[in-house]
Design a protein around this motif. Sequence first.
Motif, PDB file in Angstrom:
ATOM      1  N   CYS A 134       0.830  -1.204   0.000  1.00 23.32           N
ATOM      2  CA  CYS A 134       0.000   0.000   0.000  1.00 23.32           C
ATOM      3  C   CYS A 134       0.868   1.258   0.000  1.00 23.32           C
ATOM      4  N   MET A 135       1.962   1.253   0.762  1.00 21.78           N
ATOM      5  CA  MET A 135       2.825   2.428   0.838  1.00 21.78           C
ATOM      6  C   MET A 135       3.683   2.580  -0.406  1.00 21.78           C
ATOM      7  N   ASN A 136       3.888   1.525  -1.150  1.00 19.57           N
ATOM      8  CA  ASN A 136       4.708   1.572  -2.343  1.00 19.57           C
ATOM      9  C   ASN A 136       3.937   2.105  -3.551  1.00 19.57           C
ATOM     10  N   SER A 137       2.662   2.363  -3.398  1.00 20.47           N
ATOM     11  CA  SER A 137       1.852   2.826  -4.523  1.00 20.47           C
ATOM     12  C   SER A 137       2.125   4.308  -4.789  1.00 20.47           C
ATOM     13  N   PRO A 138       2.056   4.723  -6.045  1.00 22.20           N
ATOM     14  CA  PRO A 138       2.282   6.144  -6.347  1.00 22.20           C
ATOM     15  C   PRO A 138       1.142   7.013  -5.835  1.00 22.20           C
TER      16      PRO A 138
END
Length: 58
Positions: free
Chosen positions: A49-53
Amino acid sequence: MNSKIGTLAMAVIASIALWLIGGFVFGKAVGMICVMIGITLVGLAAGNCMNSPAPEHK
């Protein structure tokens, strides 16, 4: 709902189930393995989730 947030919510629900099953159903060793798998599952989902742009603001 965003698909990544849905994935995170499903991972939290699955890990709660693993924690409960590991804590109340299995013995000490298998229970700890279930708890570790649950923690890993939530960690991977949160990292995804945190790696999403970020959405672009116009």
